[in-house]
Design a protein around this motif. Structure first.
Motif, PDB file in Angstrom:
ATOM      1  N   LEU A   1      18.959  44.844  50.072  1.00  0.00           N
ATOM      2  CA  LEU A   1      20.431  45.682  50.363  1.00  0.00           C
ATOM      3  C   LEU A   1      21.275  45.092  51.316  1.00  0.00           C
ATOM      4  CD1 LEU A   1      18.505  48.194  48.976  1.00  0.00           C
ATOM      5  CD2 LEU A   1      19.755  49.514  50.537  1.00  0.00           C
ATOM      6  N   VAL A   2      22.365  45.262  51.389  1.00  0.00           N
ATOM      7  CA  VAL A   2      23.280  44.688  52.480  1.00  0.00           C
ATOM      8  C   VAL A   2      23.989  45.689  53.338  1.00  0.00           C
ATOM      9  CG1 VAL A   2      25.436  43.221  52.711  1.00  0.00           C
ATOM     10  CG2 VAL A   2      23.706  42.709  51.035  1.00  0.00           C
ATOM     11  N   ASP A   3      23.760  45.951  54.366  1.00  0.00           N
ATOM     12  CA  ASP A   3      24.312  46.997  55.254  1.00  0.00           C
ATOM     13  C   ASP A   3      25.498  46.503  56.165  1.00  0.00           C
ATOM     14  OD1 ASP A   3      24.946  49.178  56.609  1.00  0.00           O
ATOM     15  OD2 ASP A   3      22.716  50.086  56.675  1.00  0.00           O
ATOM     16  N   THR A   4      26.709  46.784  55.739  1.00  0.00           N
ATOM     17  CA  THR A   4      27.739  46.486  56.659  1.00  0.00           C
ATOM     18  C   THR A   4      28.219  47.251  57.653  1.00  0.00           C
ATOM     19  OG1 THR A   4      29.215  47.212  54.806  1.00  0.00           O
ATOM     20  CG2 THR A   4      28.857  44.650  54.690  1.00  0.00           C
ATOM     21  N   HIS A   5      27.412  48.166  58.149  1.00  0.00           N
ATOM     22  CA  HIS A   5      28.041  49.259  59.094  1.00  0.00           C
ATOM     23  C   HIS A   5      26.636  49.559  59.947  1.00  0.00           C
ATOM     24  CE1 HIS A   5      31.090  52.619  60.089  1.00  0.00           C
ATOM     25  NE2 HIS A   5      30.097  52.301  61.128  1.00  0.00           N
ATOM     26  N   VAL A   6      26.185  48.835  61.037  1.00  0.00           N
ATOM     27  CA  VAL A   6      25.180  49.078  61.735  1.00  0.00           C
ATOM     28  C   VAL A   6      25.621  48.820  63.181  1.00  0.00           C
ATOM     29  CG1 VAL A   6      22.617  48.582  62.363  1.00  0.00           C
ATOM     30  CG2 VAL A   6      23.450  48.324  59.909  1.00  0.00           C
ATOM     31  N   HIS A   7      25.161  49.925  63.811  1.00  0.00           N
ATOM     32  CA  HIS A   7      25.337  49.641  65.530  1.00  0.00           C
ATOM     33  C   HIS A   7      24.154  49.146  65.993  1.00  0.00           C
ATOM     34  CE1 HIS A   7      29.519  51.622  65.578  1.00  0.00           C
ATOM     35  NE2 HIS A   7      28.994  52.254  64.704  1.00  0.00           N
ATOM     36  N   VAL A   8      23.867  48.140  66.558  1.00  0.00           N
ATOM     37  CA  VAL A   8      22.618  47.701  66.953  1.00  0.00           C
ATOM     38  C   VAL A   8      22.733  47.888  68.680  1.00  0.00           C
ATOM     39  CG1 VAL A   8      21.293  45.428  67.399  1.00  0.00           C
ATOM     40  CG2 VAL A   8      22.217  45.788  65.119  1.00  0.00           C
ATOM     41  N   ASN A   9      23.664  47.711  69.254  1.00  0.00           N
ATOM     42  CA  ASN A   9      24.032  48.057  70.567  1.00  0.00           C
ATOM     43  C   ASN A   9      23.384  47.169  71.760  1.00  0.00           C
ATOM     44  OD1 ASN A   9      24.943  50.564  69.633  1.00  0.00           O
ATOM     45  ND2 ASN A   9      23.012  51.815  69.555  1.00  0.00           N
ATOM     46  N   GLU A  10      22.878  45.935  71.138  1.00  0.00           N
ATOM     47  CA  GLU A  10      22.451  44.942  72.219  1.00  0.00           C
ATOM     48  C   GLU A  10      23.730  43.795  72.198  1.00  0.00           C
ATOM     49  OE1 GLU A  10      18.453  42.318  73.091  1.00  0.00           O
ATOM     50  OE2 GLU A  10      18.614  43.614  71.483  1.00  0.00           O
ATOM     51  N   PRO A  11      23.593  43.096  73.367  1.00  0.00           N
ATOM     52  CA  PRO A  11      23.267  43.548  74.662  1.00  0.00           C
ATOM     53  C   PRO A  11      24.036  44.901  75.175  1.00  0.00           C
ATOM     54  CG  PRO A  11      24.979  41.979  74.838  1.00  0.00           C
ATOM     55  CD  PRO A  11      24.549  42.049  73.469  1.00  0.00           C
ATOM     56  N   GLY A  12      23.708  45.443  76.324  1.00  0.00           N
ATOM     57  CA  GLY A  12      24.113  46.314  76.903  1.00  0.00           C
ATOM     58  C   GLY A  12      23.749  47.798  76.998  1.00  0.00           C
ATOM     59  N   ARG A  13      23.286  48.142  75.642  1.00  0.00           N
ATOM     60  CA  ARG A  13      22.589  49.583  75.687  1.00  0.00           C
ATOM     61  C   ARG A  13      21.559  49.455  74.649  1.00  0.00           C
ATOM     62  NH1 ARG A  13      28.421  51.236  75.264  1.00  0.00           N
ATOM     63  NH2 ARG A  13      28.618  52.700  76.924  1.00  0.00           N
ATOM     64  N   THR A  14      20.459  48.525  75.292  1.00  0.00           N
ATOM     65  CA  THR A  14      19.205  48.277  74.412  1.00  0.00           C
ATOM     66  C   THR A  14      18.312  49.537  74.566  1.00  0.00           C
ATOM     67  OG1 THR A  14      18.446  47.239  76.313  1.00  0.00           O
ATOM     68  CG2 THR A  14      19.363  46.016  74.600  1.00  0.00           C
ATOM     69  N   GLU A  15      18.552  50.467  75.384  1.00  0.00           N
ATOM     70  CA  GLU A  15      17.664  51.643  75.309  1.00  0.00           C
ATOM     71  C   GLU A  15      17.915  52.608  74.061  1.00  0.00           C
ATOM     72  OE1 GLU A  15      21.188  52.828  77.862  1.00  0.00           O
ATOM     73  OE2 GLU A  15      20.136  51.050  77.439  1.00  0.00           O
ATOM     74  N   TRP A  16      19.428  52.226  73.396  1.00  0.00           N
ATOM     75  CA  TRP A  16      19.755  53.150  72.277  1.00  0.00           C
ATOM     76  C   TRP A  16      19.279  52.445  71.031  1.00  0.00           C
ATOM     77  CZ3 TRP A  16      25.523  54.672  72.468  1.00  0.00           C
ATOM     78  CH2 TRP A  16      26.011  55.400  73.506  1.00  0.00           C
ATOM     79  N   GLU A  17      19.258  50.986  71.324  1.00  0.00           N
ATOM     80  CA  GLU A  17      18.535  50.379  70.035  1.00  0.00           C
ATOM     81  C   GLU A  17      18.623  48.785  70.244  1.00  0.00           C
ATOM     82  OE1 GLU A  17      16.764  50.521  67.536  1.00  0.00           O
ATOM     83  OE2 GLU A  17      17.700  51.872  65.870  1.00  0.00           O
ATOM     84  N   GLY A  18      18.013  47.923  69.356  1.00  0.00           N
ATOM     85  CA  GLY A  18      18.198  46.414  69.723  1.00  0.00           C
ATOM     86  C   GLY A  18      17.997  45.619  68.486  1.00  0.00           C
ATOM     87  N   PHE A  19      18.117  44.334  68.760  1.00  0.00           N
ATOM     88  CA  PHE A  19      18.210  43.787  67.350  1.00  0.00           C
ATOM     89  C   PHE A  19      16.668  43.468  66.652  1.00  0.00           C
ATOM     90  CE2 PHE A  19      21.888  41.978  68.974  1.00  0.00           C
ATOM     91  CZ  PHE A  19      22.792  41.827  67.924  1.00  0.00           C
ATOM     92  N   ASP A  20      15.648  43.517  67.651  1.00  0.00           N
ATOM     93  CA  ASP A  20      14.153  43.629  67.111  1.00  0.00           C
ATOM     94  C   ASP A  20      13.982  45.073  66.222  1.00  0.00           C
ATOM     95  OD1 ASP A  20      11.381  42.633  66.875  1.00  0.00           O
ATOM     96  OD2 ASP A  20      10.942  44.419  68.048  1.00  0.00           O
TER      97      ASP A  20
END
Length: 457
Positions: free
Chosen positions: A71-90
């Motif tokens: 799948l290709v997902d073109t709408h994701v909010h990863v939130n890193e850097p800055g709000r890594t308590e919300w989400e992150g790349f890993d």
């Protein structure tokens, strides 16, 4: 349509890095019996099942498994850097991989700094380095005062530019007026970039009832369809006047479908996405205080949902992507259940395929069509010409999917960082058994993803 099964780029006698054999492989010819030869991370052979392709590694699909494009997902909010308590790349890319997603494009907010200049883009790439389990690209942001930065971001490989027509939810990413959006669209048209728009009208929202309280019906009234309709009309006309390419994000209001179809017939360059939550959830069934369901624009009524499905089937809506927009549990205000206070965003990155397949099969929609909406069309939107299909020369990004298997969502077993989702406890059809990136199995430990730039092949 054929899949060039007899016209491979490598002779059948060659030894491939990986061979996948099965009665059900989803190629451009449909779901067919094929052997897929993979070398150097690309699909280099597609042959009829029984051809005897030789691989250093061989996968034999069982009778209930389908090899599908990643799948290709073109709408994701990863939130890193800055709000890594919300989400992150890993965590985000592990969740994506578990759901069969092999490529995502990260939104320019809610990271700090937002991706509105090259310096911020470089900061985001540095933050992502060594953490991505799938391939990741980036959207740029269009905000007041950064028109001079747009071409530089384009040249550095962003896939297009996002703007809002009302407050974005975070102060560091201010919204554009319709006139400012038009000015930026004219700039983007000069180098054929894409403007992607959160289309809700700030004036309509300002005049709507307050969202405060725990009543979902009150929240729904605070984000009326008219706010979407007016904003989408602005996007259409500004795209018409400038000749720019425009894309409507997370369509919720089915009212807008006729004017979108009309604009297309007029030659306006406009595309549209919707999301699993608008296609699977119903306003009538959302409990009061259940802020895990809050998103903007909101989940609407059953009649609206059915018209969105119709818009997909008739081609007015191009693709389905997650709009994965997570936050910490406390920001969802789960204790009080106040829709006026809670962060608006649904966490569903890992679940999209099963969510849509569950609904699609009820409607008699085949898996081939689902994959077109969730893989091929998003890849085309982003200009990823080597992803989204199992075809010769394409990246060997795929998943092994069991469409007849079932699962019950346990939010504590999902990979995204904060264990909250409106789908907790929901029974779904279809299970992703494994996901492969450029012919290598994703093991959720080794970060083998690449950072993509526009124009990569």
């Amino acid at each position: 349509m054929t899949d060039d099964a007899a016209d491979s780029t490598q002779a059948p006698q060659a030894r491939f890095d990986l061979v996948v054999r099965g009665e059900k492989t989803l190629t451009t010819a449909g779901i067919v019996a094929r052997e897929i030869g993979i070398s150097g991370g690309r699909v280099v052979a597609i042959e009829p099942l029984g051809s005897g392709l030789d691989g250093a590694e061989v996968i034999e699909l069982t009778s209930d498994q389908v090899m599908i494009p990643g799948l290709v997902d073109t709408h994701v909010h990863v939130n890193e850097p800055g709000r890594t308590e919300w989400e992150g790349f890993d965590s985000a890319t592990r969740a994506a991989a578990a759901g069969g997603v092999t490529t995502l494009i990260d939104m320019p907010l809610n990271s700090i700094p937002p991706t509105v200049n090259v310096e911020a883009l470089n900061a985001k790439r540095a933050a992502a380095a060594g953490k991505t389990h799938i391939d990741v690209g980036f959207w740029g942001g269009a905000v007041p005062g950064n028109k001079a930065d747009l071409r530089g971001l384009h040249d550095e490989g962003v896939f297009g530019f996002k703007c809002f027509l009302l407050h974005s939810g975070v102060d560091e990413f201010p919204h554009l007026t319709a006139d400012e959006m038009e000015e930026d669209m004219a700039e983007l048209a000069g180098f054929d970039s894409l403007m992607i728009v959160h289309a809700e009208d700030s004036r309509a929202i300002d005049h709507a009832p307050t969202a405060e309280g725990n009543q979902y019906s009150q929240f729904l009234a605070s984000r009326p369809r008219g706010a979407e309709n007016v904003a989408i009309a602005e996007v259409i006309e500004r795209a018409r006047w400038t000749g720019a390419r425009a894309h409507v994000l997370h369509l919720s209001s089915s009212d807008a479908l006729p004017m979108i179809a009309s604009a297309r017939r007029d030659g306006v360059k406009i595309t549209v996405e919707t999301c699993p939550h608008y296609l699977t959830l119903l306003a009538e069934e959302i409990p009061n205080g259940a802020t895990a369901f809050k998103c903007c624009p909101p989940i609407r009524e059953a009649s609206n949902r059915e018209l969105l499905w119709q818009g997909l089937e008739d081609g007015t809506i191009d693709c389905i992507v997650s709009d994965h927009s997570p936050s910490t549990i406390d920001l969802k205000d789960v204790e009080n259940g106040d829709f006026g206070v809670a962060w608006g965003g649904v966490a569903s990155l890992q679940l999209g395929l099963s969510l849509i397949w569950t609904e699609a099969r009820k409607r008699g929609i085949p898996l081939t069509q689902v994959m077109e909406w969730m893989s091929a069309k998003p890849a085309a939107l982003a200009g990823l010409n080597n992803k989204g299909r199992i075809a010769l020369g394409y990246d060997a990004d795929f998943a092994i999917f069991e469409p007849e298997s079932a699962q019950v969502v346990d939010v504590n077993k999902l990979h995204h960082k904060n264990p909250i989702s409106p789908y907790d406890g929901r029974a779904l059809a279809g299970v992703v058994k494994s996901t492969w990136l450029r012919g290598k199995k994703i093991d959720f430990t080794t970060a083998q993803g690449r950072m993509l730039r526009r124009g990569d092949v």
